[in-house]
Every structure is written in structure tokens, then in C-alpha cells.
Scaffold this active site. Structure first.
Site, PDB file in Angstrom:
ATOM      1  N   LYS A   1       4.543  -8.202  -8.291  1.00  0.00           N
ATOM      2  CA  LYS A   1       5.419  -6.613  -7.686  1.00  0.00           C
ATOM      3  C   LYS A   1       5.723  -6.865  -6.364  1.00  0.00           C
ATOM      4  CE  LYS A   1       4.601  -2.810  -9.377  1.00  0.00           C
ATOM      5  NZ  LYS A   1       3.096  -1.675  -9.911  1.00  0.00           N
TER       6      LYS A   1
HETATM    7  O1  G3P Z   1       2.060   1.731 -10.015  1.00  0.00           O
HETATM    8  C1  G3P Z   1       2.471   1.919  -9.656  1.00  0.00           C
HETATM    9  C2  G3P Z   1       3.189   3.585  -9.729  1.00  0.00           C
HETATM   10  O2  G3P Z   1       2.673   4.411 -11.049  1.00  0.00           O
HETATM   11  C3  G3P Z   1       1.799   4.456  -8.787  1.00  0.00           C
HETATM   12  O3  G3P Z   1       2.135   5.890  -9.138  1.00  0.00           O
HETATM   13  O4  G3P Z   1       2.429   8.420  -7.948  1.00  0.00           O
HETATM   14  O5  G3P Z   1       0.944   7.234  -9.518  1.00  0.00           O
HETATM   15  O6  G3P Z   1       0.657   6.502  -7.265  1.00  0.00           O
HETATM   16  P1  G3P Z   1       1.345   6.909  -8.849  1.00  0.00           P
END
Ligand code: G3P
Length: 218
Positions: A84
Site C-alpha cells: 500500500k
Molecule cells: O484503510 C483505508 C481507509 O478505509 C480508512 O478509512 O476514513 O475510516 O480511516 P477511515
């Protein structure tokens, strides 16, 4: 549509693996920190739990050489590791390098269709547009998914899979399906919400109540 779970919590992954509909895992530095575990150890454990399924592990270097060095170390952990990389110029360059070497990549922190064009041109395996964080500041995150889908479908050589990320609730998953996204990475709690509907529960209770009256057994 493939379902990845967005977590580094091995217990959550174990529970969801038993459902049979888990197609992969995504992690990020914040999720690793939340797990309280050694990064490489927990990534290896997740990869071993899900042989053959993609498990995204994020580099933390911000320069091209550092990303490539870290990515190569992560790729050595297991054959199903997906590297990633942040959507920066350095990250795009590293993506191109890994893509040329046949190493799978997931380019993250995507917030515009312009960025997404660069990612496909770099040959990324997956792109992670963040919908929830767009919603959080009053924009419609799913419009970004629609734009990327429209652009990618115009070009035969754009093979990058759209991996909807930063999912906050089941409506995001429904909308992603309607738009033809390839993957949704979903927090464990949101995955469990998908199956729930009060009318299903009420209907089942009534079926069983009526069945009990028959006094029969199957
Ligand atoms: O892991 C990537 C993404 O899904 C993170 O999203 O906004 O929940 O931190 P968030």
C-alpha cells in the site's frame, strides 16, 4: 463485488473468515497502531490466516527509495501481501516500479479523479478512494467513485481495480455496488450491519412461533 475487511484485528478477521465472504484485508498505519501489535508480525499472521487472499500493508516512507525498500521487505513477508502506497508523486513512481516487477499495489488516500488517472497509468492493482472522509467534510464521496468508474471504463489498458475505502455505513456499500466498484473495504462493525434488517428478525420470529403451534419436528 469483493469484500475486504478494513482492520488489523486478527480476532475480527478470524470471525469474518468463517462467513466465507471475505475476499481480503486492508490495513493502514492507524489500524496497525490500534492493534498494538508488531507491524510485520501481525501482517504475516493475517496473510497466513487468509492464504491466497490479498492483504494490504502500507509503507511509511515518503520518498521513492524508502518506499521501494520498505515495500520489498513487506512483499517478502508472504506471497499475498499487497504493497500500500500513498498517492503522492513518490508513491506513483514506486507504484510503477512495483507494477513493472509484478508486485501488487494498492494506492491509498485518493481524493480526486485526476489522482486516479495517474494511479491507473502507473499500473496499480488497486486504488483506494476515501468516500467517508469526503462525506465528513460535506462532499459526496460516492461521486468520486462514479467519476473514476466512468474514466476507467473508457480505457482498455486501465486495469486498476476500484477499492472503495473509508466506508462508514451499508449505504456506501449499496452505492458502490450500483456504481460497479470492484471492491469495498469495510470496517468489521459495518460488515455485520449489512445482514441486519428488523423485518427479517420479526418475520423469522413469527415463522417460528407459528411452526411451534404445529408440534412438528423436521
Ligand atoms: O484503510 C483505508 C481507509 O478505509 C480508512 O478509512 O476514513 O475510516 O480511516 P477511515
Amino acid at each position: 463485488m469483493k469484500f475486504f475487511v478494513d482492520t488489523a484485528d486478527v480476532n475480527e478477521i478470524k470471525e469474518l473468515k468463517e462467513t466465507g465472504f471475505l475476499d481480503g484485508v486492508t490495513t493502514n498505519p492507524s489500524l496497525i497502531a490500534k492493534s498494538g501489535r508488531d507491524f510485520k508480525e501481525v501482517v504475516k499472521e493475517i496473510c497466513d490466516m487468509l492464504p491466497g487472499l490479498p492483504v494490504s500493508a502500507e509503507v511509511v516512507a515518503t520518498d521513492y527509495k524508502g518506499m521501494v525498500d520498505e515495500g520489498k521487505k513487506l512483499a517478502k513477508l508472504a506471497s499475498n501481501v499487497v504493497i500500500k502506497l500513498p498517492l503522492t508523486l513518490e508513491g506513483i513512481k514506486a507504484t510503477k516500479t512495483f507494477s513493472n516487477e509484478g508486485i501488487k499495489t494498492n494506492v491509498t488516500l485518493c481524493f480526486s479523479a485526476a489522482q486516479a488517472i495517474l494511479v491507473a497509468k502507473a499500473g496499480a492493482t488497486y486504488i483506494s478512494p476515501f468516500v467517508g472522509r469526503h462525506d465528513d467534510i460535506g462532499f459526496d464521496g460516492m461521486e468520486l467513485i462514479a467519476d473514476i468508474r466512468q474514466i476507467y471504463d473508457n480505457y482498455e489498458n486501465f486495469k486498476t481495480e476500484i477499492l472503495v475505502a473509508s466506508v462508514r455505513h451499508p449505504v456506501h456499500v449499496i452505492q458502490a455496488g450500483k456504481l460497479g466498484a470492484d471492491v469495498c473495504t469495510i470496517p468489521p462493525s459495518t460488515i455485520k450491519q449489512l445482514v441486519k434488517h428488523p423485518l427479517t428478525d420479526i418475520g423469522l420470529q413469527n415463522f417460528l412461533k407459528d411452526w411451534e403451534k404445529t408440534g412438528q419436528k423436521i
